[in-house]
Design a protein around this motif. Structure first.
Motif: not given
Length: 82
Positions: A56-64, A80-81, A51-52
């Motif tokens: 973190x992905x969402x906070x960086x704008x990474x959508x999967x 890329x991350x 979940x963390x």
């Protein structure tokens, strides 16, 4: 303070002794340092909870999503991350 007894083969002991000596420490200090730096959290669950990681992905704008066809190279592209 608790004591721990560890048995290792001769080769492993010699390598550990050499490694510790080059760093100006004892094998006991080296092991204590290693154990003191183990990840905190639930036993058997190293690193961050999923979940963390997702947060973190969402906070960086990474959508999967499952529908994304991400190649193995893209999946493991750490630059890329950042």
């Amino acid at each position: 303070m608790k004591n721990i007894t560890v048995s290792v083969d001769e080769e492993t002991y010699c390598l550990a002794e050499e490694w510790a000596e080059r760093r100006g420490m004892t094998i006991s200090a080296m092991i204590k340092d290693y154990l003191s730096n183990l990840p905190q959290g639930a036993p058997g669950a190293p690193g961050k909870p999923l979940s963390e990681v997702i947060a973190d992905f969402r906070a960086k704008g990474i959508r999967l999503s499952v529908s994304d066809n991400v190649s193995r190279e893209e999946l493991y592209d750490r630059d890329a991350l950042r």
